[in-house]
Design a protein around this motif. Structure first.
Motif, mmCIF file in Angstrom:
data_model
loop_
_atom_site.group_PDB
_atom_site.id
_atom_site.type_symbol
_atom_site.label_atom_id
_atom_site.label_comp_id
_atom_site.label_asym_id
_atom_site.label_seq_id
_atom_site.Cartn_x
_atom_site.Cartn_y
_atom_site.Cartn_z
ATOM 1 N N TYR A 209 -23.325 100.657 111.273
ATOM 2 C CA TYR A 209 -22.609 100.570 109.998
ATOM 3 C C TYR A 209 -21.438 99.608 110.109
ATOM 4 C CZ TYR A 209 -19.887 102.015 105.925
ATOM 5 O OH TYR A 209 -19.167 102.019 104.758
ATOM 6 N N PHE A 210 -20.709 99.665 111.216
ATOM 7 C CA PHE A 210 -19.572 98.769 111.422
ATOM 8 C C PHE A 210 -20.035 97.318 111.439
ATOM 9 C CE2 PHE A 210 -16.698 96.380 114.169
ATOM 10 C CZ PHE A 210 -15.477 96.640 113.572
ATOM 11 N N GLN A 211 -21.146 97.054 112.100
ATOM 12 C CA GLN A 211 -21.657 95.681 112.168
ATOM 13 C C GLN A 211 -22.085 95.188 110.794
ATOM 14 O OE1 GLN A 211 -24.432 94.860 115.507
ATOM 15 N NE2 GLN A 211 -23.861 96.883 116.291
ATOM 16 N N ARG A 212 -22.688 96.047 110.004
ATOM 17 C CA ARG A 212 -23.151 95.643 108.677
ATOM 18 C C ARG A 212 -21.971 95.291 107.762
ATOM 19 N NH1 ARG A 212 -27.534 95.502 110.822
ATOM 20 N NH2 ARG A 212 -29.406 96.679 110.229
ATOM 21 N N GLU A 361 -24.333 90.651 121.339
ATOM 22 C CA GLU A 361 -24.183 89.403 120.596
ATOM 23 C C GLU A 361 -23.124 89.552 119.500
ATOM 24 O OE1 GLU A 361 -26.880 86.349 117.843
ATOM 25 O OE2 GLU A 361 -27.817 88.025 118.916
ATOM 26 N N PHE A 362 -23.172 90.681 118.799
ATOM 27 C CA PHE A 362 -22.196 90.917 117.740
ATOM 28 C C PHE A 362 -20.778 90.965 118.299
ATOM 29 C CE2 PHE A 362 -19.484 94.123 115.741
ATOM 30 C CZ PHE A 362 -19.307 93.555 114.494
ATOM 31 N N ALA A 363 -20.586 91.693 119.386
ATOM 32 C CA ALA A 363 -19.244 91.852 119.950
ATOM 33 C C ALA A 363 -18.655 90.512 120.355
ATOM 34 C CB ALA A 363 -19.290 92.806 121.147
ATOM 35 N N THR A 364 -19.494 89.611 120.861
ATOM 36 C CA THR A 364 -19.009 88.292 121.281
ATOM 37 C C THR A 364 -18.461 87.507 120.088
ATOM 38 O OG1 THR A 364 -20.623 88.222 123.083
ATOM 39 C CG2 THR A 364 -19.651 86.134 122.399
#
Length: 532
Positions: A209-212, A361-364
């Motif tokens: 949810y946070f990524q979205r 990948e998202f965190a980067t």
């Protein structure tokens, strides 16, 4: 003890992480239940070796530990432990009675008796879960796979609902307490059964949810921070604003007496009082209108003040404290993802589980964007504090209050100028209308004079004609002709009367007519009528 080794490749994939074992899905959710130790999901998941653990006769509460898998215990003290040999010594009946979930069992039994289904989820939550599942149009197993694969089908709205109705610790205890009767689970209970098989189900949903929502929230915060920084810089550096404030200070010192006079500056909140100072002529003009009029007449360049401090209009809508909270929430959310990523990296990877790859990948990328946002937030704080100091305001003043004062001032200053322009336009219209009325009156007076002159001239001409006619005798001929015409007319009328009344006119009638006619000519000519 620990059971045999895991089945060879091809028998169901690598073993699942903690919490992935347990009984198979209920009928209709993936086929009939496999025997103990068989793979949980054909082609993807495989249950760990099954321990020979006795089961309580009635459901008991759970011990909320963080368990280790048969793979994780390799090389540890746990590998050499064999707790099964203690079951014959332990007072299992006392353990069961002490930690039994009696109320839950009674409720289950009662529901099962009435509906033949086991319901341990609150009725309102159960109804909500049923509605959500009907909207998703995915089976429980499909939802599980979508969560593992970080599927785009799981929209932010859907994830928010799944989080809202995620199974609680009590729900998970209820699932485990009733596993022997899973075939009688209601729809909500079956859904919870499937979701509790996902290790760190809630953490996975929160991360997804946070990524979205991350990029959307960053794009909402970035322009707010930018306009805040720009506005705070503008009100510190605008030469036009400085001149306008000088004019206001000059007017205030000129008008005020006593303790309010001899001011070297004023609090920015005093700008709101400009509209409270109204004119004495009843026109509702305020000090705003006077300042704007003076600017228009003597400092026209100040009328474009909005070009220099226009950003305050947008910045006034920004609550900097809330904005700081939003940035902090993004930082905390990224920290939780990194923590969950660290946990998942230590777990056995299941086939199709893309959490580690997607989250890494998202965190980067998110780190870079969040670092930029954090820098903007710090710059906003720096510029806002500098603006407060620039105008001698208290540190406790909120950005919304401070910048709203400037925004309202700019708006009312512009409105006052527009009012002045409109007042000038209306005055010009009134002057033109008055001028046109005066011109119309003048033209009308000229027309009346000319008309009277024509009438006088016409009357004079007629008098001259009459005198001329008298002198030439033309008037006499005209009157005789008219008299004869009237006489014949009267004779006809008299004849008609005699015929009807058998009377005859007397000789005096004709004489009287002639005498009246002769008298008219005598009067006009000034001679005796007998001369006719």
């Amino acid at each position: 003890g620990m059971g045999g080794p895991p089945p060879p490749p091809g028998m169901g994939g690598p073993p699942p992480p903690p919490g992935m074992g347990g009984p198979p899905p209920p009928p209709g959710m993936g086929g009939p239940p496999p025997p103990p130790g068989a793979p949980g999901a054909p082609g993807m998941f495989m249950a760990p070796p099954k321990k020979e653990t006795p089961k309580p006769k009635n459901p008991t509460k759970s011990y909320n530990w963080e368990k280790m898998t048969h793979i994780e215990v390799n090389g540890t003290v746990w590998k050499d432990l064999d707790e099964a040999r203690h079951y014959k010594v332990l007072d299992l009946d006392d353990l069961e009675n002490t930690f039994a979930t009696k109320k839950l069992k009674a409720k289950v039994a009662e529901v099962k008796k009435e509906s033949r289904e086991i319901h341990f989820v609150d009725s309102n939550r159960s109804r909500s879960i049923t509605i959500i599942l009907s909207r998703i149009k995915l089976g429980n197993e499909e939802i599980r796979l979508s969560i593992y694969q970080m599927d785009d089908e799981l929209t932010p709205d859907l994830l928010e609902q799944l989080l809202k109705f995620a199974p609680t610790d009590e729900d998970q205890e209820s699932v485990e307490a009733n596993l022997d009767e899973w075939e009688n689970f209601g729809q909500a209970e079956r859904f919870y059964y499937e979701m509790t098989r996902i290790d760190h189900y809630r953490q996975r949903l929160e991360s997804l949810y946070f990524q979205r929502r991350f990029y959307e929230r960053v794009e909402e915060a970035r322009p707010k921070l930018k306009v805040l920084v720009d506005a705070c810089q503008a009100i510190q550096t605008s030469p036009k604003l400085k001149t306008v404030l000088e004019l206001i200070l000059a007017c205030g010192n000129y008008m005020n007496k006593g303790i309010r006079s001899n001011a070297f500056g004023f609090k920015i909140s005093s700008l709101t009082k400009l509209e409270d100072t109204t004119s004495s002529d009843g026109t509702k003009r305020t000090l705003y209108h006077f300042i704007a009029a003076q600017c228009a007449a003597k400092f026209p360049e100040l009328l474009t003040l909005g070009n220099e401090i226009g950003d305050v209009l947008g910045a006034a809508k920004v609550d900097y404290n809330q904005l700081q909270g939003d940035v902090k929430a993004l930082q905390d959310g990224l920290t939780r993802i990194e923590k969950e990523l660290e946990y998942q990296q230590k777990q056995p990877r299941l086939v199709g589980d893309r959490f580690v790859d997607v989250a890494s990948e998202f965190a980067t990328v998110a780190k870079v964007q969040l670092a930029e946002l954090s820098d903007m937030s710090l710059e906003g704080k720096k510029q806002f504090e500098a603006a407060l100091a620039h105008y001698g305001e208290k540190d406790s003043t909120s950005s919304e209050e401070f910048l709203t004062t400037f925004a309202n001032f700019l708006t009312k200053f512009t409105d006052a100028h527009n009012d002045n322009v409109e007042a000038i336009r209306l005055k010009e219209v009134e002057e033109r209308r008055h001028k046109q009325q005066e011109e119309a009156k003048h033209l009308e007076e000229e027309r009346r004079v000319k008309r009277r002159a024509r009438q006088a001239k016409q009357a004079a001409g007629e008098f001259d004609d009459l005198v001329s006619a008298l002198k030439s005798g033309e008037l006499y001929d005209t009157e005789r002709t008219r008299s004869r015409t009237q006489h014949h007319h009267q004779q006809r009328q008299s004849g008609s009367t005699r015929t009807r009344g058998r009377t005859r006119p007397s000789a005096g009638d004709n004489y009287d007519s002639r005498e009246r006619g002769g008298s008219l000519f005598s009067a006009l000519d000034g001679e005796p009528a007998t001369d006719l």
